[in-house]
Motif scaffolding. Structure first.
Motif, short mmCIF file in Angstrom:
data_model
loop_
_atom_site.label_atom_id
_atom_site.label_comp_id
_atom_site.label_asym_id
_atom_site.label_seq_id
_atom_site.Cartn_x
_atom_site.Cartn_y
_atom_site.Cartn_z
N UNK A 132 0.86 -0.95 0.38
CA UNK A 132 0.35 -0.02 -0.29
C UNK A 132 1.53 1.43 -0.23
N UNK A 133 2.00 1.12 0.95
CA UNK A 133 3.00 2.65 0.90
C UNK A 133 4.02 2.45 0.28
N UNK A 134 4.31 1.98 -1.03
CA UNK A 134 5.12 1.99 -1.92
C UNK A 134 5.44 1.75 -2.86
N UNK A 135 3.92 1.95 -3.64
CA UNK A 135 4.13 1.87 -5.09
C UNK A 135 4.54 1.89 -5.72
N UNK A 136 4.83 3.62 -5.65
CA UNK A 136 5.64 5.01 -5.88
C UNK A 136 7.08 5.04 -6.44
N UNK A 137 7.39 3.03 -5.92
CA UNK A 137 8.57 2.60 -5.72
C UNK A 137 8.57 1.85 -7.17
N UNK A 138 7.39 1.58 -7.36
CA UNK A 138 7.84 0.91 -8.76
C UNK A 138 7.12 1.38 -9.89
N UNK A 139 8.59 2.00 -10.51
CA UNK A 139 7.32 3.13 -11.23
C UNK A 139 6.80 2.44 -12.91
N UNK A 140 7.70 1.05 -13.23
CA UNK A 140 7.25 0.32 -14.77
C UNK A 140 6.20 -0.65 -14.30
N UNK A 141 5.48 -0.69 -12.82
CA UNK A 141 4.48 -1.80 -12.63
C UNK A 141 3.23 -1.53 -13.76
N UNK A 142 3.14 -3.41 -14.08
CA UNK A 142 1.74 -3.36 -14.87
C UNK A 142 1.32 -4.39 -14.58
N UNK A 143 1.52 -5.12 -13.58
CA UNK A 143 -0.07 -5.78 -12.95
C UNK A 143 0.29 -6.06 -11.66
N UNK A 144 -0.09 -6.51 -10.33
CA UNK A 144 0.04 -6.29 -8.90
C UNK A 144 -1.34 -7.61 -8.65
N UNK A 145 -0.71 -8.83 -8.48
CA UNK A 145 -1.52 -10.34 -7.63
C UNK A 145 -1.62 -10.43 -6.54
N UNK A 146 -2.24 -10.10 -6.30
CA UNK A 146 -2.73 -10.09 -4.12
C UNK A 146 -3.02 -11.82 -4.17
N UNK A 147 -1.82 -11.38 -2.13
CA UNK A 147 -1.69 -12.44 -2.18
C UNK A 147 -3.35 -12.93 -1.19
N UNK A 148 -3.82 -12.08 -1.98
CA UNK A 148 -5.02 -12.19 -0.05
C UNK A 148 -6.58 -12.00 -1.01
N UNK A 157 -6.81 -2.36 1.18
CA UNK A 157 -5.71 -1.74 2.19
C UNK A 157 -5.76 -1.27 1.16
N UNK A 158 -4.85 -1.66 -0.44
CA UNK A 158 -4.76 -1.62 -1.07
C UNK A 158 -4.83 0.13 -2.70
N UNK A 159 -6.13 -0.42 -2.39
CA UNK A 159 -7.04 0.40 -3.51
C UNK A 159 -6.91 1.83 -2.96
N UNK A 160 -6.82 1.99 -1.66
CA UNK A 160 -6.44 4.05 -1.71
C UNK A 160 -5.53 4.50 -2.08
N UNK A 161 -4.84 3.47 -2.40
CA UNK A 161 -3.36 4.24 -3.01
C UNK A 161 -3.38 4.30 -4.40
N UNK A 162 -4.25 4.07 -5.28
CA UNK A 162 -3.77 3.36 -6.88
C UNK A 162 -4.49 4.62 -7.85
N UNK A 163 -4.41 5.48 -7.54
CA UNK A 163 -4.59 6.81 -7.99
C UNK A 163 -3.66 6.73 -9.46
#
Length: 308
Positions: free
Chosen positions: A50-66, A71-77
């Protein structure tokens, strides 16, 4: 075939286990990386990501293990890639939790355990499960699995969803619209909440709805936000709820001063009703990765606006 090397970063509570399983899978064109700048795929626990997505500038796909990604959606702007979760693996565990505690409650096993300490031979009258009516909030994979297992014990099972339309291949005896909770609850011996965290489900287990219960057993294995905790205490005092089994809470871990801890009619468990076993999560990841690599749509895609 795509010859591009996909770089996956693992961010979970059990990174070494996930890395071992992925290495054993030996997926083509997949490299496990520790370089966040190069990462294109993130296999992650939502709270940790949740609090470190900005550290992944080339991210194309997130696979949650839950299953839950709230907890993550508010950080996906500023994230425009794919988001997938895990589904279809929790029904067995949730069923074990609910039916295990339900059997313990109905057959008075805890009382007999205490009586044994006191060398006290005193049978207590009990009610079999096959006379119970269960209402399950949520008719998705978890709710449907629980309905099937509960019916194997002879329990009459109703489901509640947003449409009032029975789920495909449903085993529910009846399906209520979410606006018919008063009717559903008035007939329930057991209520089980499996709903995800959305604006519609927040506080759904409130005083108004719970006031239609009659000595009902309540399980919350969905999200803590679904339950108004103060309203539950009043519902128990009014004998609308006879016992509450709670695995999820508004704030976790539960504060040591919280009244739930020592309440005789509340059982607290630390969010363990269903765990994400790495072996099962990796099976889902492998299928999704093969789809991703071959250009096909991913399974278990999350609608960020809905939250599930």
């Amino acid at each position: 075939m795509n010859n591009f090397t996909h770089k996956a970063f693992i961010l979970t509570e059990d990174d070494s286990k996930y890395q071992t399983l992925l290495e054993q899978a030996n997926l083509p064109e997949l490299e496990i990386t520790t370089d966040k700048q190069q990462t294109t795929i993130l296999l992650a626990s939502p709270p940790m990501a949740a609090n470190c997505l900005d550290q992944f500038p080339n991210l194309e796909w997130i696979q949650s293990v839950y299953a839950g990604v709230d907890a993550l959606t508010p950080h996906l702007e500023n994230y425009y890639g794919e988001l997938t979760n895990v589904k279809g693996i929790f029904g067995q565990q949730i069923s074990e939790y609910v039916l295990g505690y339900l059997i313990q409650n109905q057959r008075h096993f805890r009382h007999y355990q205490e009586q044994q300490r006191q060398a006290n031979w005193r049978p207590i009258p009990y009610q079999s499960l096959n006379s119970l009516k269960m209402v399950i909030l949520g008719t998705g994979s978890i709710g449907s699995y629980l309905a099937t297992t509960a019916k194997a014990f002879g329990i009459h099972v109703s489901g509640v969803n947003r449409s009032g339309i029975p789920a495909k291949h449903s085993t529910f005896d009846m399906t209520y619209h979410i606006q018919e909770l008063h009717t559903a609850f008035s007939q329930a011996d057991v209520i089980v909440n499996t709903l995800p965290n959305t604006t519609e489900t927040a506080g759904i287990l409130n005083l108004d709805n719970l006031s239609h219960c009659h000595q009902t057993i309540l399980f919350n294995v969905g999200r803590g936000s679904a339950l108004n905790e103060q309203d539950l205490l009043e519902a128990i005092n009014n004998n609308w709820i006879s016992h509450a089994y709670l695995d999820v809470f508004e704030s976790e871990p539960l504060n040591k001063e919280h009244p739930f801890w020592h309440h005789p009619d509340i059982t607290v468990t630390p969010h363990i009703a269903a765990l994400s076993f790495p072996e099962q999560v990796v099976e889902i990841f492998i299928e999704n990765y093969q789809r991703w690599r071959d250009g096909f749509g991913l399974i278990n895609q999350v609608d960020v606006n809905k939250g599930y």
